[in-house]
Design an enzyme around this catalytic site. Structure first.
Site, PDB file in Angstrom:
ATOM      1  N   PHE A 163      -7.920 -29.326  64.583  1.00  0.00           N
ATOM      2  CA  PHE A 163      -9.183 -30.000  64.920  1.00  0.00           C
ATOM      3  C   PHE A 163      -9.586 -30.899  63.759  1.00  0.00           C
ATOM      4  O   PHE A 163      -9.746 -32.108  63.929  1.00  0.00           O
ATOM      5  CB  PHE A 163     -10.294 -28.978  65.230  1.00  0.00           C
ATOM      6  CG  PHE A 163     -11.603 -29.655  65.571  1.00  0.00           C
ATOM      7  CD1 PHE A 163     -11.805 -30.183  66.836  1.00  0.00           C
ATOM      8  CD2 PHE A 163     -12.600 -29.812  64.611  1.00  0.00           C
ATOM      9  CE1 PHE A 163     -12.985 -30.853  67.150  1.00  0.00           C
ATOM     10  CE2 PHE A 163     -13.784 -30.476  64.917  1.00  0.00           C
ATOM     11  CZ  PHE A 163     -13.979 -30.994  66.191  1.00  0.00           C
TER      12      PHE A 163
ATOM     13  N   LYS B 185      -7.981 -32.276  61.137  1.00  0.00           N
ATOM     14  CA  LYS B 185      -6.653 -32.518  60.548  1.00  0.00           C
ATOM     15  C   LYS B 185      -6.736 -33.128  59.158  1.00  0.00           C
ATOM     16  O   LYS B 185      -5.850 -32.921  58.337  1.00  0.00           O
ATOM     17  CB  LYS B 185      -5.841 -33.466  61.446  1.00  0.00           C
ATOM     18  CG  LYS B 185      -5.217 -32.769  62.650  1.00  0.00           C
ATOM     19  CD  LYS B 185      -4.364 -33.745  63.442  1.00  0.00           C
ATOM     20  CE  LYS B 185      -3.769 -33.123  64.690  1.00  0.00           C
ATOM     21  NZ  LYS B 185      -2.503 -32.436  64.463  1.00  0.00           N
TER      22      LYS B 185
ATOM     23  N   TYR C 265       0.793 -34.378  69.453  1.00  0.00           N
ATOM     24  CA  TYR C 265       0.335 -35.292  68.407  1.00  0.00           C
ATOM     25  C   TYR C 265       1.482 -35.645  67.452  1.00  0.00           C
ATOM     26  O   TYR C 265       1.598 -36.780  67.025  1.00  0.00           O
ATOM     27  CB  TYR C 265      -0.779 -34.630  67.581  1.00  0.00           C
ATOM     28  CG  TYR C 265      -2.187 -34.932  68.037  1.00  0.00           C
ATOM     29  CD1 TYR C 265      -2.683 -36.231  67.993  1.00  0.00           C
ATOM     30  CD2 TYR C 265      -3.046 -33.921  68.464  1.00  0.00           C
ATOM     31  CE1 TYR C 265      -3.990 -36.511  68.385  1.00  0.00           C
ATOM     32  CE2 TYR C 265      -4.354 -34.183  68.845  1.00  0.00           C
ATOM     33  CZ  TYR C 265      -4.824 -35.486  68.802  1.00  0.00           C
ATOM     34  OH  TYR C 265      -6.113 -35.760  69.182  1.00  0.00           O
ATOM     35  N   GLY C 266       2.300 -34.643  67.087  1.00  0.00           N
ATOM     36  CA  GLY C 266       3.412 -34.921  66.170  1.00  0.00           C
ATOM     37  C   GLY C 266       2.954 -35.179  64.745  1.00  0.00           C
ATOM     38  O   GLY C 266       3.482 -36.059  64.072  1.00  0.00           O
TER      39      GLY C 266
ATOM     40  N   ASN D 258       6.236 -30.261  67.913  1.00  0.00           N
ATOM     41  CA  ASN D 258       6.316 -31.713  68.082  1.00  0.00           C
ATOM     42  C   ASN D 258       6.956 -32.459  66.924  1.00  0.00           C
ATOM     43  O   ASN D 258       6.901 -33.676  66.875  1.00  0.00           O
ATOM     44  CB  ASN D 258       4.905 -32.256  68.350  1.00  0.00           C
ATOM     45  CG  ASN D 258       4.246 -31.547  69.521  1.00  0.00           C
ATOM     46  OD1 ASN D 258       4.842 -31.451  70.589  1.00  0.00           O
ATOM     47  ND2 ASN D 258       3.064 -31.010  69.317  1.00  0.00           N
ATOM     48  N   THR D 259       7.532 -31.736  65.965  1.00  0.00           N
ATOM     49  CA  THR D 259       8.270 -32.371  64.873  1.00  0.00           C
ATOM     50  C   THR D 259       9.705 -31.878  64.959  1.00  0.00           C
ATOM     51  O   THR D 259       9.943 -30.668  64.825  1.00  0.00           O
ATOM     52  CB  THR D 259       7.630 -32.020  63.510  1.00  0.00           C
ATOM     53  OG1 THR D 259       6.332 -32.611  63.462  1.00  0.00           O
ATOM     54  CG2 THR D 259       8.463 -32.530  62.344  1.00  0.00           C
TER      55      THR D 259
ATOM     56  N   THR E  74       1.079 -23.275  69.311  1.00  0.00           N
ATOM     57  CA  THR E  74       1.144 -23.536  70.754  1.00  0.00           C
ATOM     58  C   THR E  74       2.523 -23.124  71.294  1.00  0.00           C
ATOM     59  O   THR E  74       3.477 -22.995  70.539  1.00  0.00           O
ATOM     60  CB  THR E  74       0.939 -25.041  71.017  1.00  0.00           C
ATOM     61  OG1 THR E  74       1.907 -25.766  70.240  1.00  0.00           O
ATOM     62  CG2 THR E  74      -0.451 -25.495  70.597  1.00  0.00           C
TER      63      THR E  74
ATOM     64  N   GLY F 290      -5.816 -18.836  72.828  1.00  0.00           N
ATOM     65  CA  GLY F 290      -6.565 -18.510  74.040  1.00  0.00           C
ATOM     66  C   GLY F 290      -7.826 -17.702  73.838  1.00  0.00           C
ATOM     67  O   GLY F 290      -8.317 -17.081  74.785  1.00  0.00           O
TER      68      GLY F 290
ATOM     69  N   TYR G  68      -9.246 -22.910  68.909  1.00  0.00           N
ATOM     70  CA  TYR G  68      -9.387 -24.370  68.975  1.00  0.00           C
ATOM     71  C   TYR G  68      -9.700 -24.785  70.414  1.00  0.00           C
ATOM     72  O   TYR G  68     -10.769 -25.307  70.702  1.00  0.00           O
ATOM     73  CB  TYR G  68      -8.119 -25.056  68.443  1.00  0.00           C
ATOM     74  CG  TYR G  68      -8.131 -26.578  68.485  1.00  0.00           C
ATOM     75  CD1 TYR G  68      -9.118 -27.292  69.158  1.00  0.00           C
ATOM     76  CD2 TYR G  68      -7.148 -27.307  67.839  1.00  0.00           C
ATOM     77  CE1 TYR G  68      -9.135 -28.680  69.186  1.00  0.00           C
ATOM     78  CE2 TYR G  68      -7.157 -28.710  67.857  1.00  0.00           C
ATOM     79  CZ  TYR G  68      -8.143 -29.371  68.543  1.00  0.00           C
ATOM     80  OH  TYR G  68      -8.153 -30.752  68.577  1.00  0.00           O
TER      81      TYR G  68
HETATM   82  C1  LIG Z   1      -4.826 -30.814  69.955  1.00  0.00           C
HETATM   83  C2  LIG Z   1      -4.237 -29.735  69.083  1.00  0.00           C
HETATM   84  C3  LIG Z   1      -3.708 -30.072  67.840  1.00  0.00           C
HETATM   85  C4  LIG Z   1      -3.152 -29.070  67.024  1.00  0.00           C
HETATM   86  N1  LIG Z   1      -2.671 -29.396  65.793  1.00  0.00           N
HETATM   87  C5  LIG Z   1      -2.201 -28.423  64.977  1.00  0.00           C
HETATM   88  C6  LIG Z   1      -1.755 -28.723  63.659  1.00  0.00           C
HETATM   89  O1  LIG Z   1      -1.810 -29.868  63.196  1.00  0.00           O
HETATM   90  N2  LIG Z   1      -1.263 -27.705  62.911  1.00  0.00           N
HETATM   91  C7  LIG Z   1      -1.200 -26.416  63.363  1.00  0.00           C
HETATM   92  O2  LIG Z   1      -0.772 -25.515  62.626  1.00  0.00           O
HETATM   93  N3  LIG Z   1      -1.648 -26.102  64.607  1.00  0.00           N
HETATM   94  C8  LIG Z   1      -2.141 -27.065  65.403  1.00  0.00           C
HETATM   95  N4  LIG Z   1      -2.601 -26.737  66.654  1.00  0.00           N
HETATM   96  C9  LIG Z   1      -2.460 -25.339  67.138  1.00  0.00           C
HETATM   97  C10 LIG Z   1      -3.742 -24.540  66.949  1.00  0.00           C
HETATM   98  O3  LIG Z   1      -4.057 -24.395  65.587  1.00  0.00           O
HETATM   99  C11 LIG Z   1      -3.585 -23.136  67.584  1.00  0.00           C
HETATM  100  O4  LIG Z   1      -2.567 -22.441  66.900  1.00  0.00           O
HETATM  101  C12 LIG Z   1      -3.248 -23.190  69.069  1.00  0.00           C
HETATM  102  O5  LIG Z   1      -3.914 -24.270  69.703  1.00  0.00           O
HETATM  103  C13 LIG Z   1      -3.633 -21.904  69.794  1.00  0.00           C
HETATM  104  O6  LIG Z   1      -5.020 -21.679  69.737  1.00  0.00           O
HETATM  105  P1  LIG Z   1      -6.046 -22.055  70.944  1.00  0.00           P
HETATM  106  O7  LIG Z   1      -5.442 -21.501  72.199  1.00  0.00           O
HETATM  107  O8  LIG Z   1      -7.337 -21.410  70.552  1.00  0.00           O
HETATM  108  O9  LIG Z   1      -6.130 -23.537  70.952  1.00  0.00           O
HETATM  109  C14 LIG Z   1      -3.147 -27.724  67.477  1.00  0.00           C
HETATM  110  C15 LIG Z   1      -3.680 -27.414  68.738  1.00  0.00           C
HETATM  111  C16 LIG Z   1      -4.240 -28.397  69.527  1.00  0.00           C
HETATM  112  C17 LIG Z   1      -4.811 -28.012  70.863  1.00  0.00           C
END
Ligand SMILES: Cc1cc2nc3c(=O)[nH]c(=O)nc-3n(C[C@H](O)[C@H](O)[C@H](O)COP(=O)(O)O)c2cc1C
Length: 402
Positions: free
Chosen positions: A89, A91, A138-139, A208-209, A285, A337, A358
């Site tokens: 969120f 970043k 996003y990557g 995504n990397t 994710t 979740g 998130y």
């Molecule tokens: C839009 C988006 C961008 C994310 N970017 C990152 C990131 O840059 N680095 C990271 O470790 N996790 C990233 N995550 C993963 C979240 O930190 C989290 O591990 C994952 O979304 C599961 O939690 P949630 O179900 O509450 O969203 C991102 C998730 C979302 C939805």
């Protein structure tokens, strides 16, 4: 495009005004006006806008320490409550204090890559509204270490001017897309941002990397951890640290995917225990697509990592497995979740010492944070736990919910 920009501008202004008019983050204005307005925008515009509104100091604040029973100590650090904002969120470290201000006990910035990079082409974020889920690819769009360094230094240099809020700040590090020596990128991140971090996260699980998740393999992980631990330990040396920090170094955590085989999980647990890594974040994710998804296939088939409600169970099972494999000796941050106090309690019982979220703020706004806290405090009391730490991993000791 022009229409979208106009809508974004109106929404930024409208959201800011509405947020500031709302007396609290749980206000009906926030829930019934601001959030539906935000969802009219495409997900990435809404994300950028939400960070801007937060960074401009317009979000109402709520107490992170409203429930004394939620205060908890992990790695010798005091958290006012165990609910944190997950990486992705904020970043670039633009709105840490605003997010602590909405009640999070801790905020994790990043992932930050050494050099600024744009990430994947747009569109790259998708809302699966029927599933209360998000797919993102996003990557690692990142403004880079220098930008995050400047934001983090401004924050500590002049706290009063920036609405400084007390709370724990985690720094999540990534690698640049074209870097071959991945460990070197994480070392650069530690060298540059480690001094601002209450904890450091080595993120090797974003889908995504290209090649990133193969760093979770036993050999690669062992070699990577050796190098990052050397960098982390150097943070406490006299030449690196201020007098206050000297001798103390931030805990180092590894963030893992939910898509691991039982053998992968065993390998990771044994490497982390051997090398004395301080903790784990479970999970990132998922690349899987549960059969229960209700959204149209055009959305569910988008490439990227799925988060939100459909990830909850898989992430909790991964927390449970990692708690067992590490014999409860490695603090785990459970994420995936979580949108209610019950979801947070589930993660804690499975073995999480702290919980992050998130995707649920995409659907519910920041007002869910105090709601989750109240319900969690209620659940601890109802189940006769005197503290969060009492409940951590309780299901492994035979506890069943009332
Ligand atoms: C839009 C988006 C961008 C994310 N970017 C990152 C990131 O840059 N680095 C990271 O470790 N996790 C990233 N995550 C993963 C979240 O930190 C989290 O591990 C994952 O979304 C599961 O939690 P949630 O179900 O509450 O969203 C991102 C998730 C979302 C939805």
């Amino acid at each position: 495009m022009a229409l979208r920009s106009l809508l974004a501008a109106v929404a930024v202004g409208g959201a800011a005004a509405a947020f500031s008019a709302a007396s609290s983050v749980t206000s009906p204005v926030t829930t019934h006006l601001v959030m539906p307005l935000v969802r009219l925008l495409d997900p990435e515009t809404a994300h950028v806008m939400a960070v801007r509104v937060a960074a401009s100091g317009l979000l109402p604040t709520t107490r992170a320490d409203a429930h004394p029973s939620l205060a908890t100590t992990v790695w010798g650090k005091q958290f006012s409550n165990p609910i944190g904002l997950a990486a992705g969120f904020d970043k670039h470290a633009d709105c840490i204090d605003a997010m602590l201000g909405v009640g999070f006990g801790f905020v994790e910035i990043g992932s930050v890559t050494p050099v600024a990079q744009p990430g994947n082409p747009k569109p790259r974020v998708f809302r699966l509204t029927d599933d209360r889920a998000v797919i993102n690819r996003y990557g690692f769009n990142s403004f880079g270490l220098d930008y995050a360094h400047d934001r983090l230094s401004e924050r500590v240099a002049d706290p009063a001017a920036r609405g400084f809020q007390h709370g724990i700040v985690g720094v999540n590090l990534g690698k640049n897309k074209t870097t071959v020596d991945a460990a070197d990128d994480y070392v650069q991140g530690i060298n540059k941002l480690g001094k601002f971090a209450d904890y450091i996260v080595v993120n090797i699980s974003s889908p995504n990397t290209p090649g990133l998740r193969s760093l979770q393999g036993k050999q690669e992980l062992g070699a990577l951890i050796d190098r990052v631990l050397v960098a982390r330990d150097r943070l406490g040396l006299p030449s690196q640290a201020s007098a206050a920090v000297r001798g103390r170094v931030p805990p180092l955590l590894v963030k893992i995917a939910p898509d691991l085989t039982p053998a992968d999980k065993e390998d990771i647990a044994s490497v982390l225990m051997d090398k004395k890594v301080d903790g784990l974040i479970v999970s990132n994710t998922t690349i899987s697509r549960p059969a229960t998804l209700k959204s149209p296939a055009s959305l569910t088939q988008e490439t990227g990592g799925l988060s939100g409600a459909p990830l909850r169970q898989l992430a909790t099972e991964t927390v449970r497995d990692m708690y067992t494999l590490t014999q409860g000796r490695l603090p785990i941050i459970g994420v995936g979740g979580v949108s209610t106090g019950d979801d947070a309690f589930e993660k804690i019982l499975a073995g999480a010492s702290l919980v992050q979220l998130y995707s649920s703020i995409v659907y519910d706004g920041p007002g869910i944070v105090p709601k989750i806290q109240s319900r969690l405090a209620e659940l601890l009391a109802e189940n006769s736990f005197t503290s969060v730490s009492d409940a951590v991993g309780a299901e492994h000791r035979g506890f069943r919910r009332k």
